[in-house]
Design a protein around this motif. Structure first.
Motif, PDB file in Angstrom:
ATOM      1  N   SER A  64       0.842  -1.213   0.000  1.00 51.16           N
ATOM      2  CA  SER A  64       0.000   0.000   0.000  1.00 51.16           C
ATOM      3  C   SER A  64       0.868   1.251   0.000  1.00 51.16           C
ATOM      4  O   SER A  64       0.587   2.226  -0.708  1.00 51.16           O
ATOM      5  CB  SER A  64      -0.914   0.055   1.229  1.00 51.16           C
ATOM      6  OG  SER A  64      -1.754  -1.047   1.250  1.00 51.16           O
ATOM      7  N   LEU A  67       2.466   1.776  -3.431  1.00 52.23           N
ATOM      8  CA  LEU A  67       1.471   2.214  -4.426  1.00 52.23           C
ATOM      9  C   LEU A  67       1.027   3.651  -4.165  1.00 52.23           C
ATOM     10  O   LEU A  67       0.865   4.442  -5.091  1.00 52.23           O
ATOM     11  CB  LEU A  67       0.256   1.279  -4.432  1.00 52.23           C
ATOM     12  CG  LEU A  67       0.499  -0.154  -4.897  1.00 52.23           C
ATOM     13  CD1 LEU A  67      -0.789  -0.951  -4.889  1.00 52.23           C
ATOM     14  CD2 LEU A  67       1.136  -0.190  -6.285  1.00 52.23           C
ATOM     15  N   ALA A  68       0.828   3.975  -2.883  1.00 56.68           N
ATOM     16  CA  ALA A  68       0.374   5.321  -2.533  1.00 56.68           C
ATOM     17  C   ALA A  68       1.393   6.373  -2.974  1.00 56.68           C
ATOM     18  O   ALA A  68       1.037   7.479  -3.370  1.00 56.68           O
ATOM     19  CB  ALA A  68       0.125   5.415  -1.033  1.00 56.68           C
ATOM     20  N   GLU A  69       2.673   6.017  -2.897  1.00 57.62           N
ATOM     21  CA  GLU A  69       3.756   6.939  -3.290  1.00 57.62           C
ATOM     22  C   GLU A  69       3.957   7.021  -4.797  1.00 57.62           C
ATOM     23  O   GLU A  69       4.612   7.928  -5.295  1.00 57.62           O
ATOM     24  CB  GLU A  69       5.091   6.440  -2.698  1.00 57.62           C
ATOM     25  CG  GLU A  69       5.206   6.599  -1.195  1.00 57.62           C
ATOM     26  CD  GLU A  69       5.282   8.058  -0.810  1.00 57.62           C
ATOM     27  OE1 GLU A  69       6.188   8.741  -1.296  1.00 57.62           O
ATOM     28  OE2 GLU A  69       4.402   8.518  -0.047  1.00 57.62           O
ATOM     29  N   SER A  70       3.445   6.028  -5.519  1.00 59.43           N
ATOM     30  CA  SER A  70       3.828   5.866  -6.932  1.00 59.43           C
ATOM     31  C   SER A  70       3.273   6.941  -7.857  1.00 59.43           C
ATOM     32  O   SER A  70       3.807   7.180  -8.933  1.00 59.43           O
ATOM     33  CB  SER A  70       3.372   4.494  -7.447  1.00 59.43           C
ATOM     34  OG  SER A  70       1.950   4.481  -7.573  1.00 59.43           O
ATOM     35  N   SER A  74      -5.019   5.691  -7.790  1.00 55.87           N
ATOM     36  CA  SER A  74      -5.871   6.609  -7.025  1.00 55.87           C
ATOM     37  C   SER A  74      -6.567   5.918  -5.865  1.00 55.87           C
ATOM     38  O   SER A  74      -6.780   6.518  -4.818  1.00 55.87           O
ATOM     39  CB  SER A  74      -6.893   7.278  -7.943  1.00 55.87           C
ATOM     40  OG  SER A  74      -7.570   6.309  -8.698  1.00 55.87           O
ATOM     41  N   ILE A  76      -6.959   2.146  -3.456  1.00 57.56           N
ATOM     42  CA  ILE A  76      -6.466   0.801  -3.134  1.00 57.56           C
ATOM     43  C   ILE A  76      -7.509   0.119  -2.249  1.00 57.56           C
ATOM     44  O   ILE A  76      -7.914   0.679  -1.225  1.00 57.56           O
ATOM     45  CB  ILE A  76      -5.132   0.845  -2.346  1.00 57.56           C
ATOM     46  CG1 ILE A  76      -4.074   1.625  -3.119  1.00 57.56           C
ATOM     47  CG2 ILE A  76      -4.652  -0.550  -2.001  1.00 57.56           C
ATOM     48  CD1 ILE A  76      -2.818   1.951  -2.307  1.00 57.56           C
ATOM     49  N   CYS A  87      -5.559   7.383  -2.369  1.00 57.40           N
ATOM     50  CA  CYS A  87      -4.188   7.884  -2.313  1.00 57.40           C
ATOM     51  C   CYS A  87      -4.225   9.407  -2.397  1.00 57.40           C
ATOM     52  O   CYS A  87      -4.763   9.960  -3.356  1.00 57.40           O
ATOM     53  CB  CYS A  87      -3.361   7.333  -3.470  1.00 57.40           C
ATOM     54  SG  CYS A  87      -3.334   5.551  -3.496  1.00 57.40           S
ATOM     55  N   ARG A  88      -3.673  10.058  -1.387  1.00 54.28           N
ATOM     56  CA  ARG A  88      -3.705  11.526  -1.339  1.00 54.28           C
ATOM     57  C   ARG A  88      -2.902  12.144  -2.473  1.00 54.28           C
ATOM     58  O   ARG A  88      -1.843  11.629  -2.829  1.00 54.28           O
ATOM     59  CB  ARG A  88      -3.152  12.010   0.001  1.00 54.28           C
ATOM     60  CG  ARG A  88      -4.306  12.564   0.856  1.00 54.28           C
ATOM     61  CD  ARG A  88      -3.834  13.192   2.116  1.00 54.28           C
ATOM     62  NE  ARG A  88      -3.145  12.236   2.977  1.00 54.28           N
ATOM     63  CZ  ARG A  88      -2.091  12.555   3.706  1.00 54.28           C
ATOM     64  NH1 ARG A  88      -1.612  13.777   3.678  1.00 54.28           N
ATOM     65  NH2 ARG A  88      -1.515  11.666   4.462  1.00 54.28           N
ATOM     66  N   SER A  90      -3.113  11.948  -5.429  1.00 54.37           N
ATOM     67  CA  SER A  90      -2.803  11.127  -6.596  1.00 54.37           C
ATOM     68  C   SER A  90      -3.809  11.369  -7.706  1.00 54.37           C
ATOM     69  O   SER A  90      -5.011  11.366  -7.499  1.00 54.37           O
ATOM     70  CB  SER A  90      -2.832   9.649  -6.234  1.00 54.37           C
ATOM     71  OG  SER A  90      -2.706   8.912  -7.423  1.00 54.37           O
ATOM     72  N   SER A  95      -6.982   1.938 -10.257  1.00 56.51           N
ATOM     73  CA  SER A  95      -7.388   1.502  -8.920  1.00 56.51           C
ATOM     74  C   SER A  95      -6.963   0.050  -8.777  1.00 56.51           C
ATOM     75  O   SER A  95      -7.070  -0.726  -9.733  1.00 56.51           O
ATOM     76  CB  SER A  95      -8.902   1.606  -8.765  1.00 56.51           C
ATOM     77  OG  SER A  95      -9.293   2.954  -8.832  1.00 56.51           O
ATOM     78  N   CYS A 123     -11.250   5.580 -11.089  1.00 53.78           N
ATOM     79  CA  CYS A 123     -11.214   5.720  -9.645  1.00 53.78           C
ATOM     80  C   CYS A 123     -12.389   4.966  -9.019  1.00 53.78           C
ATOM     81  O   CYS A 123     -13.292   5.577  -8.455  1.00 53.78           O
ATOM     82  CB  CYS A 123     -11.258   7.214  -9.320  1.00 53.78           C
ATOM     83  SG  CYS A 123     -10.907   7.546  -7.615  1.00 53.78           S
TER      84      CYS A 123
END
Ligand code: AFP
Length: 297
Positions: A64, A67-70, A74, A76, A87-88, A90, A95, A123
């Protein structure tokens, strides 16, 4: 040998999707390394009320976070998290739905386990399985393998020592095999399920079941046959999850010429109402699933 990057380029896979697939596949290394220091079973339960292994939560937090950093994703949805995670910042096109570590009760006995992932464009994660853009699983067995479909057949890669995934097999086709594996307790099976399993056994089918869906499915993909986790008396929804397990594995099965069903209809046609919703599962060779669906309830 062809690497996964070369395979994706050859298939004209969009670059964001290719990057996302490769990023997820790269996590096999850290996940494998984490097994040795995360052997215990936690006191916590997941949303389905199952005991979590340390590796369940470790893999979930690890994937997670990556992916959130990638910037590619949008939303997960994970089997190990109650809520869908946005994801903030993003603007990611995709998804992701995932079972970060499937088969975790087998960690303690060093049997094969895996990571199952489905990727949708847009999303939203409450989607029909047949809308998936890509599905894959990483299998941590004697080799680490990546089984992947981007909607044009199924390919199998193995992780080499230098970190590259090398193509072992392209366009995998599931044969009409004779292996079967069924979860659940025999006395609790429904009449239809018991009768169907008995008829496969009468025809010479051989039982093989480990308790790791991803590993049990992998042998069905290669050898053909049936994997089932059926409805039980008093448990009509079965045990496995539609969104995290059935849809990605079903997408791969169908891309290999097989089928997935709940016993009466195609699971890829079902629109989930809840990410943690469970379903009876029958996945395997097309002919076997069609025979089952034709039987009366
Ligand atoms: P998790 O380890 O991810 O919770 O999944 C286990 C599982 O959902 C699936 O991998 C197996 O096929 C099934 O449960 C095994 O269940 P039984 O222990 O009842 O056979």
């Amino acid at each position: 040998m062809i690497t996964v990057q070369e395979y994706l380029r050859e298939k004209n896979c969009e670059s964001d999707l290719a990057d996302l697939i490769c990023l997820i596949a790269e996590q096999a290394g850290p996940i494998r390394s984490a097994f040795i220091s995360n052997q215990r079973y936690a006191a916590s339960l997941n949303t389905s009320g199952e005991v979590q292994a340390e590796m369940d939560t470790w893999s979930d937090t690890h994937i997670s976070g990556i992916l959130a950093e990638s910037g590619l994703v949008s939303l997960i949805a994970s089997e190990e998290q109650e809520k869908v995670f946005a994801c903030r910042n993003s603007r990611g096109r995709y998804s992701v739905v995932m079972d970060p570590l499937d088969g975790s009760s087998l960690i303690a006995v060093n049997l094969a386990v895996g990571t199952i992932v489905g990727i949708y464009e847009g999303c939203s994660v409450l989607r029909k399985g047949n809308e998936m853009r890509a599905a894959l699983y990483l299998l941590y067995g004697p080799m680490t393998t990546l089984t992947l479909s981007i909607g044009s057949g199924v390919a199998l890669f193995s992780l080499a020592d230098d970190g590259r995934y090398l193509l072992m097999e392209d366009s995998i086709t599931m044969p009409e095999g004779t292996i079967y594996g069924s979860g659940g307790k025999r006395p609790e099976w429904t009449k239809k399920h018991s009768g169907f399993i008995a008829s496969l056994e009468d025809e010479g089918a051989k039982s093989r079941y480990s308790g790791s869906f991803v590993a049990d499915f992998h042998q069905i993909l290669k050898y053909g046959g049936l994997y089932a986790y059926p409805a039980a008396r008093g448990k009509p929804e079965g045990k496995l999850r539609l969104v995290f397990e059935a849809q990605p594995i079903g997408f791969l099965a169908e891309q290999a010429g097989g089928r997935i069903s709940n016993g009466s209809c195609d699971l890829l046609d079902i629109l989930p109402e809840d990410v943690h919703q469970k379903t009876p599962i029958y996945v395997g060779s097309r002919g076997i699933i069609e025979r089952l669906e034709a039987l009366p309830e």
